[in-house]
Design a protein around this motif. Structure first.
Motif, PDB file in Angstrom:
ATOM      1  N   THR A   1     -24.757 -63.591  54.174  1.00 19.50           N
ATOM      2  CA  THR A   1     -24.771 -62.587  53.113  1.00 19.50           C
ATOM      3  C   THR A   1     -24.100 -63.110  51.854  1.00 19.50           C
ATOM      4  OG1 THR A   1     -24.715 -60.799  54.747  1.00 19.50           O
ATOM      5  CG2 THR A   1     -23.993 -60.248  52.516  1.00 19.50           C
ATOM      6  N   ASP A   2     -24.690 -62.791  50.727  1.00 20.02           N
ATOM      7  CA  ASP A   2     -24.071 -63.048  49.431  1.00 20.02           C
ATOM      8  C   ASP A   2     -23.506 -61.724  48.932  1.00 20.02           C
ATOM      9  OD1 ASP A   2     -24.771 -65.939  48.598  1.00 20.02           O
ATOM     10  OD2 ASP A   2     -26.675 -65.141  49.359  1.00 20.02           O
ATOM     11  N   LEU A   3     -22.190 -61.694  48.739  1.00 22.42           N
ATOM     12  CA  LEU A   3     -21.507 -60.496  48.272  1.00 22.42           C
ATOM     13  C   LEU A   3     -21.063 -60.707  46.835  1.00 22.42           C
ATOM     14  CD1 LEU A   3     -20.217 -57.698  48.769  1.00 22.42           C
ATOM     15  CD2 LEU A   3     -18.176 -58.902  49.583  1.00 22.42           C
ATOM     16  N   PHE A   4     -21.482 -59.810  45.965  1.00 24.16           N
ATOM     17  CA  PHE A   4     -21.164 -59.898  44.541  1.00 24.16           C
ATOM     18  C   PHE A   4     -20.131 -58.819  44.228  1.00 24.16           C
ATOM     19  CE2 PHE A   4     -25.321 -61.613  45.283  1.00 24.16           C
ATOM     20  CZ  PHE A   4     -25.424 -62.719  44.445  1.00 24.16           C
ATOM     21  N   VAL A   5     -18.910 -59.236  43.949  1.00 24.59           N
ATOM     22  CA  VAL A   5     -17.812 -58.308  43.731  1.00 24.59           C
ATOM     23  C   VAL A   5     -16.778 -58.980  42.840  1.00 24.59           C
ATOM     24  CG1 VAL A   5     -16.567 -59.070  45.817  1.00 24.59           C
ATOM     25  CG2 VAL A   5     -16.210 -56.748  44.933  1.00 24.59           C
ATOM     26  N   ALA A   6     -16.033 -58.203  42.076  1.00 24.15           N
ATOM     27  CA  ALA A   6     -15.014 -58.782  41.204  1.00 24.15           C
ATOM     28  C   ALA A   6     -14.027 -59.609  42.039  1.00 24.15           C
ATOM     29  CB  ALA A   6     -14.282 -57.683  40.455  1.00 24.15           C
ATOM     30  N   PRO A   7     -13.781 -60.852  41.660  1.00 25.52           N
ATOM     31  CA  PRO A   7     -12.938 -61.743  42.476  1.00 25.52           C
ATOM     32  C   PRO A   7     -11.545 -61.199  42.740  1.00 25.52           C
ATOM     33  CG  PRO A   7     -14.099 -62.993  40.795  1.00 25.52           C
ATOM     34  CD  PRO A   7     -14.330 -61.549  40.489  1.00 25.52           C
ATOM     35  N   ASP A   8     -10.964 -60.469  41.790  1.00 25.84           N
ATOM     36  CA  ASP A   8      -9.598 -59.995  41.988  1.00 25.84           C
ATOM     37  C   ASP A   8      -9.506 -58.842  42.979  1.00 25.84           C
ATOM     38  OD1 ASP A   8     -10.785 -58.103  40.408  1.00 25.84           O
ATOM     39  OD2 ASP A   8      -9.362 -58.246  38.750  1.00 25.84           O
ATOM     40  N   LYS A   9     -10.633 -58.405  43.521  1.00 28.99           N
ATOM     41  CA  LYS A   9     -10.615 -57.398  44.569  1.00 28.99           C
ATOM     42  C   LYS A   9     -10.435 -58.000  45.965  1.00 28.99           C
ATOM     43  CE  LYS A   9     -13.562 -53.945  42.275  1.00 28.99           C
ATOM     44  NZ  LYS A   9     -12.584 -52.851  42.358  1.00 28.99           N
TER      45      LYS A   9
ATOM     46  N   ALA B   1     -27.111 -60.223  38.523  1.00 27.17           N
ATOM     47  CA  ALA B   1     -28.403 -60.132  37.827  1.00 27.17           C
ATOM     48  C   ALA B   1     -29.095 -61.479  37.761  1.00 27.17           C
ATOM     49  CB  ALA B   1     -28.210 -59.556  36.428  1.00 27.17           C
ATOM     50  N   ALA B   2     -28.331 -62.529  37.440  1.00 29.61           N
ATOM     51  CA  ALA B   2     -28.929 -63.860  37.358  1.00 29.61           C
ATOM     52  C   ALA B   2     -29.393 -64.345  38.724  1.00 29.61           C
ATOM     53  CB  ALA B   2     -27.921 -64.840  36.759  1.00 29.61           C
ATOM     54  N   ALA B   3     -28.650 -63.982  39.789  1.00 29.13           N
ATOM     55  CA  ALA B   3     -29.011 -64.442  41.140  1.00 29.13           C
ATOM     56  C   ALA B   3     -30.353 -63.884  41.586  1.00 29.13           C
ATOM     57  CB  ALA B   3     -27.926 -64.036  42.129  1.00 29.13           C
ATOM     58  N   LEU B   4     -30.761 -62.759  41.053  1.00 30.53           N
ATOM     59  CA  LEU B   4     -32.033 -62.159  41.447  1.00 30.53           C
ATOM     60  C   LEU B   4     -33.226 -63.019  41.046  1.00 30.53           C
ATOM     61  CD1 LEU B   4     -31.253 -58.460  40.442  1.00 30.53           C
ATOM     62  CD2 LEU B   4     -31.317 -59.406  42.760  1.00 30.53           C
ATOM     63  N   GLY B   5     -33.011 -63.928  40.114  1.00 27.46           N
ATOM     64  CA  GLY B   5     -34.099 -64.805  39.691  1.00 27.46           C
ATOM     65  C   GLY B   5     -34.301 -66.001  40.605  1.00 27.46           C
ATOM     66  N   GLY B   6     -33.509 -66.099  41.657  1.00 24.69           N
ATOM     67  CA  GLY B   6     -33.582 -67.275  42.523  1.00 24.69           C
ATOM     68  C   GLY B   6     -34.391 -67.098  43.796  1.00 24.69           C
ATOM     69  N   TYR B   7     -35.307 -66.127  43.807  1.00 22.50           N
ATOM     70  CA  TYR B   7     -36.053 -65.853  45.038  1.00 22.50           C
ATOM     71  C   TYR B   7     -37.558 -66.051  44.849  1.00 22.50           C
ATOM     72  CZ  TYR B   7     -31.771 -64.156  47.099  1.00 22.50           C
ATOM     73  OH  TYR B   7     -30.486 -64.087  47.613  1.00 22.50           O
ATOM     74  N   ALA B   8     -37.916 -67.023  44.033  1.00 18.41           N
ATOM     75  CA  ALA B   8     -39.330 -67.314  43.797  1.00 18.41           C
ATOM     76  C   ALA B   8     -40.044 -67.612  45.119  1.00 18.41           C
ATOM     77  CB  ALA B   8     -39.469 -68.495  42.852  1.00 18.41           C
TER      78      ALA B   8
ATOM     79  N   ALA C   1     -33.990 -52.119  37.135  1.00 21.53           N
ATOM     80  CA  ALA C   1     -33.602 -53.427  36.611  1.00 21.53           C
ATOM     81  C   ALA C   1     -33.583 -54.485  37.701  1.00 21.53           C
ATOM     82  CB  ALA C   1     -32.223 -53.333  35.959  1.00 21.53           C
ATOM     83  N   ILE C   2     -33.240 -54.100  38.912  1.00 20.01           N
ATOM     84  CA  ILE C   2     -33.173 -55.074  40.009  1.00 20.01           C
ATOM     85  C   ILE C   2     -34.568 -55.509  40.436  1.00 20.01           C
ATOM     86  CG2 ILE C   2     -32.508 -55.362  42.432  1.00 20.01           C
ATOM     87  CD1 ILE C   2     -30.069 -53.586  41.846  1.00 20.01           C
ATOM     88  N   THR C   3     -35.460 -54.556  40.666  1.00 17.61           N
ATOM     89  CA  THR C   3     -36.817 -54.940  41.076  1.00 17.61           C
ATOM     90  C   THR C   3     -37.532 -55.691  39.954  1.00 17.61           C
ATOM     91  OG1 THR C   3     -37.560 -52.724  40.446  1.00 17.61           O
ATOM     92  CG2 THR C   3     -37.056 -53.091  42.762  1.00 17.61           C
ATOM     93  N   GLN C   4     -37.261 -55.306  38.725  1.00 22.51           N
ATOM     94  CA  GLN C   4     -37.865 -56.023  37.597  1.00 22.51           C
ATOM     95  C   GLN C   4     -37.385 -57.474  37.556  1.00 22.51           C
ATOM     96  OE1 GLN C   4     -36.747 -53.537  34.306  1.00 22.51           O
ATOM     97  NE2 GLN C   4     -38.210 -51.914  34.811  1.00 22.51           N
ATOM     98  N   ALA C   5     -36.083 -57.694  37.811  1.00 24.79           N
ATOM     99  CA  ALA C   5     -35.542 -59.055  37.798  1.00 24.79           C
ATOM    100  C   ALA C   5     -36.083 -59.881  38.955  1.00 24.79           C
ATOM    101  CB  ALA C   5     -34.019 -59.007  37.841  1.00 24.79           C
ATOM    102  N   LEU C   6     -36.208 -59.270  40.134  1.00 29.70           N
ATOM    103  CA  LEU C   6     -36.775 -59.987  41.274  1.00 29.70           C
ATOM    104  C   LEU C   6     -38.209 -60.416  40.981  1.00 29.70           C
ATOM    105  CD1 LEU C   6     -35.451 -57.768  44.207  1.00 29.70           C
ATOM    106  CD2 LEU C   6     -34.917 -60.192  43.887  1.00 29.70           C
ATOM    107  N   GLN C   7     -38.991 -59.498  40.463  1.00 25.03           N
ATOM    108  CA  GLN C   7     -40.393 -59.806  40.195  1.00 25.03           C
ATOM    109  C   GLN C   7     -40.531 -60.827  39.069  1.00 25.03           C
ATOM    110  OE1 GLN C   7     -41.850 -55.855  39.550  1.00 25.03           O
ATOM    111  NE2 GLN C   7     -41.821 -55.330  41.733  1.00 25.03           N
TER     112      GLN C   7
END
Length: 602
Positions: free
Chosen positions: A228-236, A258-265, A279-285
């Motif tokens: 799993t890739d977890l995206f969370v503020a590091p100081d948490k 948001a940028a990571a969503l572009g890596g699933y071509a 915004a998420i589905t748009q970025a994936l597509q």
């Protein structure tokens, strides 16, 4: 500037910003980028703009008119809090923001929306409605409300914490392995988890970023192998959380999502259409992924509680019920004297819960409502609205606690002095509906919408009803409102409950009655769906076990309206209340009061 002037000035400022942005309108929902019901202060755009304090609603602002959309729970509240001189009131589900735009948007207009606050389904519906007028829906780069909200709070910095396996009944590795199996079944390479409670449940972590709900602002992407890739503020993240998550959970800054969503071509990526913003589905597509519109696999797994979660809730419910019972005794003794208010009563209940020594927080804003405020189902008391609790009124208290072993939600009503015959009649009809749900037996696979009428029949027989659903799901030290299970009919807020009811699901049972301007009644317990064995049955059957224990006020019950079976249910319930709560009480006066409240009906 007076408080009433602020929303008008903010509306004018938003219109000026829309002109700057070359927009003819904008849509403001009450949600966040995770489609949460309860949101952090930074996402309270609707409340900041309009003054509305409810937990569900949407606003649409055009150059010459504006509307706020709420459902039946907030019919009274929205009119009290939002100035009708500047806003039209629109009732959902009779209409919707998309339908209203289709009628009122200017021909050829540009209507803005924040793609991080709406689902793709909503975008398609709104765009179609606007197309009939030659208008277009425009995704904004910067939310215009945020531009003018100069003192907008920052997102919470609260840390993540580990939710131990002793409370979860399954490790995060086991849960992620189950998600991997689900991905294999659907021939998918990954699933994007955006719902905050899904992420918390899957990873066995909790947070403090949203009032009342122990979750952290984050995103997760689970791969086919369970990593799993977890995206969370590091100081948490501290060392204990990092060790708990292990090497199979890769950590990234939340801003990198948001940028990571572009890596699933070329990959097949599942995303829940109800819980994933556009915004998420748009970025994936845009990145070349093929998106699969599938329900978040955590939703159903989280809803069906395991034996450890059920046992934890029983323990939480017992201590919480004792705290509430002590409070009800206090109400009976102190409120008749005068000098108490809705706020002071809510504070006293919180103190009783805090005396347990293990309270993590409340599970929602306590609804402490006396007299006419009780007729507002989701009333929220403030310094400005707090009313004195006076003789002749009904006092309604809807509240809940968050404990490491469970989340509670319970509603009781107390008369301040002697109730009127009408109050007793209405209360007893609500009680009859409550009992009808509590004693219901139904085939496995029955949907919540099919049994909603059980709770309404005693009211319908007197020409009465209530404008909200009868029950919602509840989490295990998570969200107080948890899907997918509900008990609700099509013509009430949220629409029909079409999810099959399954053993292990927990729900609320909360019919009510509300007389505008006078009083409100609601009786709420939590219930567990369990298998029922019926001799000679040719189908698998289910029923409910009541999990909440606290006295139901005897002086509000009219025994002559109850059938023998209903009287027996009340007496049996109170016997269980006495057995469960007495060990939780150390004060002999509290125990004596409880015994009197739990005596059989006469």
């Amino acid at each position: 500037m007076t408080p009433n002037a602020r929303p008008a000035a903010r509306l004018a400022a938003l219109r000026a910003q829309l002109t700057t942005d070359n927009l003819d309108g904008f849509v403001i929902p009450l949600t966040d980028e995770h489609m949460s019901e309860y949101v952090g202060g930074y996402a309270q755009r609707l409340g900041w703009l309009t003054g509305f304090g409810g937990s569900a609603g949407t606003a649409v602002v055009l150059a010459d008119r504006a509307a706020i959309f709420t459902d039946g729970r907030y019919t009274i509240q929205v009119r009290e809090q939002v100035d009708g001189a500047h806003w039209d009131y629109a009732d959902v589900p009779q209409t919707s923001p998309a339908a209203w735009l289709g009628q009122h948007a200017p021909d050829g207009g540009r209507i803005g929306y924040d793609a991080w606050l709406h689902t793709g389904t909503w975008v398609a519906a709104a765009a179609a409605a606007l197309a009939d007028r030659g208008a277009t829906l425009v995704a904004v780069d910067a939310n215009p409300v945020d531009v003018i909200w100069t003192d907008r709070p920052a997102p919470s910095p609260a840390p993540l914490t580990v939710q131990p396996d002793q409370f979860t009944g399954a490790s995060s590795a086991e849960k992620r392995a189950a998600i991997a199996d689900w991905l294999a079944d659907h021939k998918a390479d990954a699933v994007v988890l955006t719902a905050l409670d899904s992420i918390a449940w899957a990873l066995n972590v909790r947070g403090g970023d949203v009032d009342h709900t122990p979750v952290a602002l984050s995103y997760a992407i689970v791969a086919a192998d369970g990593t799993t890739d977890l995206f969370v503020a590091p100081d948490k993240i501290d060392d204990s959380v990092r060790q708990h998550l292990g090497n199979a959970v890769r950590l990234h800054d939340r801003t990198a999502f948001a940028a990571a969503l572009g890596g699933y071509a070329g990959k097949r990526v599942a995303a829940d259409p109800e819980r994933t913003v556009a915004a998420i589905t748009q970025a994936l597509q845009a990145g070349g992924a093929r998106t699969l519109q599938l329900r978040d696999p955590v939703v159903l797994a989280k809803a069906i509680k395991n034996p450890v979660e059920i046992g934890g809730h029983r323990a939480a419910s017992a201590r919480d019920g004792a705290a509430l019972a002590r409070f009800l005794r206090w109400v009976e003794i102190e409120c008749i004297k005068g000098g108490q208010t809705e706020l002071s009563a809510a504070a006293r209940l919180l103190a009783f819960r805090e005396e347990t020594g293990v309270l993590k927080g409340t599970s929602f804003d306590t609804i402490s409502a006396t007299g006419p405020h009780g007729a507002i189902p989701h009333y929220h008391v403030t310094e400005e609205s707090s009313a004195p609790i006076e003789p002749g009124q009904l006092y309604l208290i809807d509240s809940g606690g968050q404990y490491a072993d469970g989340t509670t939600d319970v509603t009781r009503v107390m008369p301040i002095g002697a109730p009127t015959p009408e109050m007793r009649d209405r209360f007893t009809r609500v009680l009859k509906g409550h009992i009808a749900i509590a004693t219901a037996v139904f085939p496995d696979g029955t949907m919540g919408g099919q049994i909603d009428a059980f709770a309404r029949r005693p009211l319908w027989e007197a020409g009465l009803d209530f404008a909200h659903g009868t029950g919602h799901g509840i989490g295990a030290y998570l969200a107080v409102h948890e899907g997918p299970q509900r008990i609700a009919a099509p013509n009430y807020p949220g629409g029909a409950a079409l999810e099959p009811l399954r053993a292990g699901m927990m729900l609320s049972n909360e019919p009510g009655y509300y007389k505008a301007g006078e009083y409100g009644i609601r009786i709420e317990n939590l219930i567990l769906i369990e298998p029922r064995t019926i001799p000679g049955a040719d189908r698998e059957m289910l029923g409910f076990e009541t999990l909440t224990f606290c006295p139901i006020e005897r002086t509000l019950i009219e025994p002559s309206l109850l059938t023998p079976q209903e009287r027996a249910w009340v007496d049996d319930y109170h016997a269980k209340v006495l057995a469960v709560l007495t060990p939780e009480m150390t004060d002999e006066a509290d125990r004596a009061w409880l015994a009197a409240k739990c005596a059989p009906l006469t």
